[in-house]
Structure formats: structure tokens, C-alpha cells
Design a protein around this motif. Structure first.
Motif, PDB file in Angstrom:
ATOM      1  N   ILE A  43      13.020  22.478 -11.760  1.00 23.57           N
ATOM      2  CA  ILE A  43      12.875  23.941 -11.802  1.00 23.57           C
ATOM      3  C   ILE A  43      11.554  24.392 -11.198  1.00 23.57           C
ATOM      4  CG2 ILE A  43      14.424  24.147 -13.775  1.00 23.57           C
ATOM      5  CD1 ILE A  43      11.940  24.737 -15.495  1.00 23.57           C
ATOM      6  N   LEU A  44      10.484  23.623 -11.398  1.00 21.03           N
ATOM      7  CA  LEU A  44       9.233  24.009 -10.758  1.00 21.03           C
ATOM      8  C   LEU A  44       9.289  23.744  -9.260  1.00 21.03           C
ATOM      9  CD1 LEU A  44       6.488  22.978 -13.345  1.00 21.03           C
ATOM     10  CD2 LEU A  44       7.672  25.151 -13.044  1.00 21.03           C
ATOM     11  N   GLY A  45      10.097  22.764  -8.853  1.00 18.63           N
ATOM     12  CA  GLY A  45      10.318  22.542  -7.436  1.00 18.63           C
ATOM     13  C   GLY A  45      10.951  23.741  -6.756  1.00 18.63           C
ATOM     14  N   LEU A  46      11.742  24.514  -7.503  1.00 22.27           N
ATOM     15  CA  LEU A  46      12.326  25.734  -6.952  1.00 22.27           C
ATOM     16  C   LEU A  46      11.236  26.731  -6.555  1.00 22.27           C
ATOM     17  CD1 LEU A  46      15.270  26.231  -9.471  1.00 22.27           C
ATOM     18  CD2 LEU A  46      15.505  25.727  -7.039  1.00 22.27           C
ATOM     19  N   LEU A  47      10.113  26.708  -7.273  1.00 16.78           N
ATOM     20  CA  LEU A  47       9.023  27.639  -6.980  1.00 16.78           C
ATOM     21  C   LEU A  47       8.253  27.247  -5.736  1.00 16.78           C
ATOM     22  CD1 LEU A  47       7.716  28.304 -10.600  1.00 16.78           C
ATOM     23  CD2 LEU A  47       9.438  29.558  -9.290  1.00 16.78           C
ATOM     24  N   LEU A  48       8.624  26.135  -5.123  1.00 17.83           N
ATOM     25  CA  LEU A  48       8.029  25.771  -3.836  1.00 17.83           C
ATOM     26  C   LEU A  48       8.702  26.488  -2.671  1.00 17.83           C
ATOM     27  CD1 LEU A  48       7.583  21.937  -4.434  1.00 17.83           C
ATOM     28  CD2 LEU A  48       5.807  23.699  -4.482  1.00 17.83           C
ATOM     29  N   PHE A  49       9.865  27.088  -2.921  1.00 17.93           N
ATOM     30  CA  PHE A  49      10.493  27.905  -1.885  1.00 17.93           C
ATOM     31  C   PHE A  49       9.699  29.215  -1.762  1.00 17.93           C
ATOM     32  CE2 PHE A  49      14.530  25.633  -3.156  1.00 17.93           C
ATOM     33  CZ  PHE A  49      14.685  24.952  -1.958  1.00 17.93           C
ATOM     34  N   PRO A  50       9.120  29.527  -0.604  1.00 16.80           N
ATOM     35  CA  PRO A  50       8.357  30.780  -0.475  1.00 16.80           C
ATOM     36  C   PRO A  50       9.184  32.018  -0.819  1.00 16.80           C
ATOM     37  CG  PRO A  50       7.949  29.340   1.411  1.00 16.80           C
ATOM     38  CD  PRO A  50       9.069  28.712   0.626  1.00 16.80           C
ATOM     39  N   GLN A  51      10.480  31.973  -0.517  1.00 15.52           N
ATOM     40  CA  GLN A  51      11.338  33.129  -0.804  1.00 15.52           C
ATOM     41  C   GLN A  51      11.480  33.370  -2.308  1.00 15.52           C
ATOM     42  OE1 GLN A  51      12.045  30.681   1.336  1.00 15.52           O
ATOM     43  NE2 GLN A  51      11.763  31.848   3.223  1.00 15.52           N
ATOM     44  N   LEU A  52      11.272  32.331  -3.122  1.00 10.82           N
ATOM     45  CA  LEU A  52      11.390  32.482  -4.568  1.00 10.82           C
ATOM     46  C   LEU A  52      10.056  32.798  -5.221  1.00 10.82           C
ATOM     47  CD1 LEU A  52      14.153  31.197  -3.894  1.00 10.82           C
ATOM     48  CD2 LEU A  52      13.973  29.892  -6.017  1.00 10.82           C
ATOM     49  N   VAL A  56      18.027  37.963  -5.923  1.00 13.11           N
ATOM     50  CA  VAL A  56      17.643  37.544  -7.270  1.00 13.11           C
ATOM     51  C   VAL A  56      18.888  37.256  -8.101  1.00 13.11           C
ATOM     52  CG1 VAL A  56      16.367  38.171  -9.354  1.00 13.11           C
ATOM     53  CG2 VAL A  56      15.548  38.925  -7.116  1.00 13.11           C
ATOM     54  N   ALA A  57      19.892  38.116  -7.978  1.00 12.05           N
ATOM     55  CA  ALA A  57      21.158  37.877  -8.679  1.00 12.05           C
ATOM     56  C   ALA A  57      21.819  36.602  -8.175  1.00 12.05           C
ATOM     57  CB  ALA A  57      22.092  39.072  -8.498  1.00 12.05           C
ATOM     58  N   ALA A  58      21.749  36.361  -6.866  1.00  2.00           N
ATOM     59  CA  ALA A  58      22.310  35.127  -6.300  1.00  2.00           C
ATOM     60  C   ALA A  58      21.620  33.905  -6.885  1.00  2.00           C
ATOM     61  CB  ALA A  58      22.180  35.144  -4.780  1.00  2.00           C
ATOM     62  N   PHE A  59      20.311  33.962  -7.017  1.00  3.09           N
ATOM     63  CA  PHE A  59      19.538  32.878  -7.617  1.00  3.09           C
ATOM     64  C   PHE A  59      20.006  32.608  -9.043  1.00  3.09           C
ATOM     65  CE2 PHE A  59      15.139  31.779  -9.471  1.00  3.09           C
ATOM     66  CZ  PHE A  59      15.366  30.411  -9.332  1.00  3.09           C
ATOM     67  N   CYS A  60      20.119  33.676  -9.823  1.00  3.74           N
ATOM     68  CA  CYS A  60      20.517  33.537 -11.222  1.00  3.74           C
ATOM     69  C   CYS A  60      21.909  32.933 -11.364  1.00  3.74           C
ATOM     70  CB  CYS A  60      20.454  34.895 -11.909  1.00  3.74           C
ATOM     71  SG  CYS A  60      21.058  34.881 -13.620  1.00  3.74           S
ATOM     72  N   LEU A  63      16.180  29.699 -13.828  1.00  2.30           N
ATOM     73  CA  LEU A  63      15.386  28.489 -14.037  1.00  2.30           C
ATOM     74  C   LEU A  63      15.851  27.722 -15.266  1.00  2.30           C
ATOM     75  CD1 LEU A  63      11.862  29.954 -13.184  1.00  2.30           C
ATOM     76  CD2 LEU A  63      13.238  28.432 -11.769  1.00  2.30           C
ATOM     77  N   THR A  64      16.162  28.435 -16.327  1.00  3.62           N
ATOM     78  CA  THR A  64      16.629  27.777 -17.547  1.00  3.62           C
ATOM     79  C   THR A  64      17.981  27.108 -17.323  1.00  3.62           C
ATOM     80  OG1 THR A  64      15.453  29.425 -18.878  1.00  3.62           O
ATOM     81  CG2 THR A  64      17.134  28.122 -19.990  1.00  3.62           C
ATOM     82  N   SER A  65      18.856  27.748 -16.567  1.00  4.34           N
ATOM     83  CA  SER A  65      20.180  27.178 -16.312  1.00  4.34           C
ATOM     84  C   SER A  65      20.072  25.866 -15.542  1.00  4.34           C
ATOM     85  CB  SER A  65      21.045  28.174 -15.532  1.00  4.34           C
ATOM     86  OG  SER A  65      21.262  29.345 -16.277  1.00  4.34           O
ATOM     87  N   ALA A  90       7.942  22.694 -23.333  1.00  2.00           N
ATOM     88  CA  ALA A  90       6.762  23.491 -22.990  1.00  2.00           C
ATOM     89  C   ALA A  90       6.956  24.251 -21.683  1.00  2.00           C
ATOM     90  CB  ALA A  90       5.547  22.580 -22.896  1.00  2.00           C
ATOM     91  N   ALA A  91       7.588  23.614 -20.696  1.00  2.00           N
ATOM     92  CA  ALA A  91       7.772  24.259 -19.394  1.00  2.00           C
ATOM     93  C   ALA A  91       8.620  25.521 -19.509  1.00  2.00           C
ATOM     94  CB  ALA A  91       8.402  23.283 -18.408  1.00  2.00           C
ATOM     95  N   ILE A  92       9.659  25.474 -20.328  1.00  2.00           N
ATOM     96  CA  ILE A  92      10.529  26.644 -20.486  1.00  2.00           C
ATOM     97  C   ILE A  92       9.783  27.775 -21.187  1.00  2.00           C
ATOM     98  CG2 ILE A  92      12.613  27.493 -21.618  1.00  2.00           C
ATOM     99  CD1 ILE A  92      13.148  25.831 -19.145  1.00  2.00           C
ATOM    100  N   VAL A  93       8.973  27.437 -22.177  1.00  2.00           N
ATOM    101  CA  VAL A  93       8.184  28.466 -22.869  1.00  2.00           C
ATOM    102  C   VAL A  93       7.211  29.114 -21.898  1.00  2.00           C
ATOM    103  CG1 VAL A  93       6.514  28.897 -24.698  1.00  2.00           C
ATOM    104  CG2 VAL A  93       8.420  27.335 -25.109  1.00  2.00           C
TER     105      VAL A  93
END
Length: 544
Positions: free
Chosen positions: A160-169, A181-185, A139-141, A56-59
Motif C-alpha cells: 500500500i505504501l508502494g502505491l504512494l510512489l505513483f506521482p499521480q496518487l 479517485v473513485a477508480a482508485f478506491c 489503501l485499506t482494501s 500501525a500503518a493503517i492507523v
């Protein structure tokens, strides 16, 4: 082969096992625990639910990214506005498929922009589609990599949702940034490639690991730090070091070199473009080695705190809410978790050494992305080892991160058309009116400026050649008739005048001043000065 997290009993929990665990907890829990369970029902569903065959999270992440692509594009269309400075820079470059570009930046994001615009045209939709496709892949990776390490779906979702706690993200990346963004991916893809290599060790996985290394280098040059940290962490573990010591690792190195070779050659022949923005690091050799090193370490520490403070606080509060005692945090780490923590540790150590060696004293928080990106995954893995107490901690993390990502949406929509009060304000200019005024006296083939905000004009005329002071091959790209324009100042920056002189052109003596309307701006608009260019004859003075 890297022993999976199943080496720890809790880490072996599968989806079905996690549900059984939840039932057991509900049967023996107190009323407070039941209340907490119902209050976090959404987090439970995100952590363990599925929509068809997919988690569900990925969707929902895919839906989130699709929503942003559509709404941000429509918002700009409704307001008649452009894009910010990073996207406008890409509008200058994405029409060219070069081995390298200006501004000390790697080429991969611009290559992907070229591909996207070739399919969807030169428009804001293509820019947003590229950005959010990369965010989704990142995020999927990470999700898949954590699952392949043997952790539960809940842990992968918390990662992956923890990554969204970074303000830069969760904030900065949504309204600006491109190469980050490319670096993140490709950091996420690099982790996935490493995990796959540790588990399979086939010739194909070695080749794919090399491809991931090469793509990471071309995404952002500071990913060299992450690559070195990953290799050092893998070598430091007895269970994994043989993967790097096997002769097949030369396949990875060869593939990575092959991928990077054109850009490496271009960089060697264009050193000034590579170092064009080195001033941002505040390199200072005049204050003595010790003082410079001290300033660098302090600056680095500030950047680390600014980048990581929010996720660290949220994970710490989540663990307190889960009543995790400090003694449980000292439990023996499974090898999969050791790998994550050592990647972080080696990344920090390598960066500190580079800081001291280079004399850098200035850092932006987003530059720490390759160093601290997997911190949420490491925290989530630590939670996974805490037995029954991990559910509350992980659920709270998931709830806070998901809520933050949703609450930030209206702000990103507003920023898309407002752009702030600083450099991002250029999004509000009425570019169709500006283009009409520029071409009122006849067609213009090239527009140049001392700043890449002018790339927005390609949203109006995709065939227009737009040049800034950092564009390589400036003279060869320039097509007549051409004009120089600049914003809000009596004269342009001297760097762009130098490029014009080197190209064999001078400024016409006549200047025009335009008042360009600004969305949500003052009624008198912004001042844009326009000067035509003409070829310099042998006796003509240089432009000034």
C-alpha cells in the motif's frame, strides 16, 4: 480455492513469525546489518507494529487522511479561496442524483458527492472528506487483500505504501482529480472482492463480486480493462479458473448488470454526453493504419513510463540494497503472486489491443491506473519470496514511500490555496466578492459559464443553479433571472452560446466587466465579464 502464498515457505510468515525471523537475522547479522536495522527502525514499526488492535500503518494512513481533510479545508477557509476545476465540476453536479452526467464521466463519484453534501453541506470540507475517504478505503482494501492472499503484514504495508510512489496518487490526486479517485478506491475493492471469492465461493461472495464489478464500472469507464484483466488472469490459472466457470458466476453478472442498468440506459439515450471528451484520445484515421498504430503504441509507452517509472526505480533500488541476485527473481512464483502479475500482463495486452483498434494516439498517465495499479503489490510479493533478503528491500521501500508522502504534505497545503499558474489558478479568485457583484443589481438564480470553474459559486450560495456547456438537461435546469459569465476573454466559447440559443434565450446587449480580487495575484484582479440573459421572442436574433 486459490492456494495462499503459504505455498511458499517465506510467504507464510505471520506477525509472530516475522518477529522471530528478525531476531534470528539480528543474531547472525553483521555490524552493517545492525546499523541498517536501527536506521530503519521506523520502517520496522510501520511494517510489523500495531496500535491497539490495528496495524500501525493503517492507523497512520487514517491519520494522514484525516489531517488532509482538516488542514486543506482550513487552508481554504483562511485564504478565502475556492477549489480547482475537478472539484468545481463536482459542485455543479453533486446537487443532482442523476443516472448520468456530462463530460464523458461516470456517475458514482457525483452520487457519493450528493450523499456527502446532503450530510455535511455544500462546502470544501465535504469535498475533501469524500476524496480522502475513498483514498483510505482504497489503501485499506489492498492491504486486506494482500493479507488474505497469505502474505505477511510487512508485505501488505509495502504494497500500500508502494502505491504512494505513483506521482499521480501521492501528488496529483491530492490537489485535483475526482473520478480517478473513485477508480482508485473501487479498483482496490474489486481486488478484495476477487480474493474473497477465490477463497469462499459462497453465493454471497459471488453477489458481492458482482456488486464490486458494477461499482467499478460506475466509478470510471476504463475499469472495464481491469475487470477483463482480472477475469482473464483468473481463468488462466488452473487453481482458480473453476471460480469463473461455475454457474454461480451468473449471479455476479446479474448483480453487476442490475447496478449499471440505469446508467447504461441513460448512456444509450445520451450518446453525445458519453463521447463529449473523446477528442482527448487524439483518435486519428488520416495517417494510415500502421502509422496511427505506431503513434498509439509510442504514446501508450510514454504514459506507462510516466506512470510507473518512480515505483519501478524505487523497488529496483530496494532490491539492489537487499543484495538480491537476479537468479533469485526466477524462483517459482506461488499462485497468489502469479495472479497479480497476470492481472498486470493481461491489462497491458488488452490496452494495447484497444489502442490499435481505436486509433488512439494520446494518453494521460493517470489513465493507466486500472492497468498498473497493482504493480507495487506484485513487487512486494516478489520481495516476500526472497527469504532473508526481503526485509531490507521491503523496509527501504516503506521508508522511501512514507517519507515521500510526509514531505509532500506542505506542498499540497500550498497548492490548495495557490492552485498553480494554469487552470488550477481559479482557486484563488475571491468568490464571495464575485457573488456580491453578480447580485448587486438583484437576485440571480442561475449562473452559467463556458467552463466549470463557476461551480465555486455554490460554496457561497448552495441553492444557486450553476450550468456549464456539458450539463445534461441544460434548458430544463435554467431558472430566471440568469447571467452568463466568463473569464479573461472578450467573448465566451461558442459551445455555451449554442446551448443558450437551444434553450430559447439570448444575451442582453449590455455587458458588465468586473475586476475580481485574486488571492496571491495581481492587485488589479482578474477580468470577469457578465451578461444577463432574456428569453428570445420569435423575431429576436440568435446570441453571438
Amino acid at each position: 480455492m486459490l492456494p495462499k502464498a503459504a505455498a511458499h515457505p517465506k510467504a507464510a510468515t505471520t506477525l509472530c513469525g516475522a518477529r522471530s525471523h528478525a531476531s534470528a537475522a539480528g543474531a547472525t547479522g553483521t555490524g552493517d546489518e545492525n546499523s541498517l536495522k536501527y536506521s530503519m527502525k521506523w520502517a520496522e514499526w510501520l511494517a510489523e507494529g500495531r496500535i491497539g488492535p490495528f496495524p500501525a500503518a493503517i492507523v497512520l494512513v487514517a491519520l494522514y487522511c484525516c489531517t488532509q481533510v482538516v488542514v486543506l479545508s482550513l487552508a481554504s477557509l483562511w485564504a478565502g479561496t475556492g477549489v480547482g476545476v475537478d472539484d468545481s465540476e463536482q459542485l455543479m453536479y453533486m446537487r443532482f442524483l442523476w443516472a448520468g452526467y456530462g463530460g464523458s464521466q461516470p456517475p458514482l463519484y457525483s452520487w457519493l458527492g450528493w450523499l456527502t453534501s446532503s450530510v455535511f453541506g455544500t462546502n470544501i470540507f465535504a469535498l475533501k472528506l469524500l476524496k480522502y475517504s475513498l483514498i483510505f478505503v482504497a489503501l485499506t482494501s489492498v492491504f486486506v487483500a494482500v493479507r488474505k492472499l497469505g502474505y505477511s503484514q510487512r508485505t501488505a504495508v509495502a504494497s500500500i505504501l508502494g502505491l504512494l510512489l505513483f506521482p499521480q496518487l501521492v501528488w496529483e490526486m491530492q490537489h485535483t482529480l475526482s473520478h480517478t479517485v473513485a477508480a482508485f478506491c473501487f479498483s482496490g475493492l474489486l481486488l478484495l472482492a476477487l480474493v474473497e471469492l477465490l477463497q469462499r465461493k459462497s453465493l454471497l461472495t459471488y453477489a458481492l463480486f458482482g456488486l464490486a464489478i458494477g461499482a467499478a464500472v460506475l466509478a470510471k469507464y476504463n475499469l472495464f480493462i481491469l475487470i477483463a484483466a482480472m477475469l482473464a488472469a483468473t481463468l488462466s490459472l488452473r487453481e482458480t479458473r473453476q471460480v469463473i466457470l461455475r454457474p454461480q458466476i451468473m449471479i455476479s453478472m446479474a448483480v453487476a448488470l442490475l447496478v449499471c442498468l440505469p446508467t447504461l440506459y441513460w448512456t444509450a439515450t445520451h450518446p453525445s454526453e458519453l463521447l463529449a471528451r473523446s477528442y482527448k484520445f487524439g483518435i486519428n484515421e488520416g495517417d494510415g493504419a500502421f502509422l496511427v498504430a505506431l503513434k498509439g503504441i509510442i504514446g501508450f509507452g510514454d504514459a506507462v513510463m510516466n506512470f510507473a517509472i518512480l515505483p519501478v526505480v524505487i523497488f529496483a533500488v530496494a532490491m539492489l540494497a537487499g543484495r538480491v541476485s537476479p537468479s533469485t527473481l526466477r524462483l517459482r512464483l506461488p499462485d497468489s503472486e502469479k495472479l497479480l502479475w497476470r492481472i498486470l500482463g493481461f491489462g497491458l495486452c488488452i490496452t494495447i489491443v484497444l489502442v490499435i483498434a481505436s486509433g488512439a494516439t494520446t494518453f494521460k498517465a493517470r489513465w493507466l491506473l486500472p492497468v498498473l495499479l497493482f504493480l507495487p503489490a506484485a513487487f512486494a510479493a516478489r520481495m516476500d519470496s526472497l527469504g532473508d533478503k526481503d526485509r531490507t528491500a521491503q523496509n527501504l521501500t516503506i521508508t522511501v514511500a512514507a517519507t515521500l508522502a510526509i514531505l509532500i504534505l506542505p506542498a499540497t497545503w500550498a497548492y490548495q490555496v495557490y492552485g498553480g499558474k494554469g487552470q488550477g489558478r481559479v482557486v484563488r479568485l475571491d468568490y464571495p466578492t464575485l457573488y456580491h457583484d453578480l447580485t448587486a443589481d438583484g437576485a440571480v438564480k442561475t449562473v452559467m459559464s463556458d467552463w466549470h470553474w463557476v461551480g465555486n459559486l455554490r460554496l457561497i450560495d448552495p441553492d444557486l443553479v450553476v450550468l456549464g456547456e456539458e450539463v445534461p438537461g441544460f434548458a430544463a435546469l435554467l431558472q430566471e433571472p440568469t447571467v452568463l459569465i466568463w473569464l479573461d476573454r472578450p467573448s465566451p466559447e461558442p459551445e455555451i452560446l449554442d446551448r443558450i440559443n437551444q434553450a430559447g434565450f439570448v444575451l442582453d446587449s449590455e455587458r458588465r466587466s468586473l475586476r475580481v480580487p485574486e488571492f496571491l495575484g495581481s492587485s488589479e484582479g482578474r477580468l470577469v465579464t457578465v451578461v444577463k440573459l432574456k428569453k428570445r421572442n420569435a423575431n429576436a436574433p440568435a446570441a453571438d
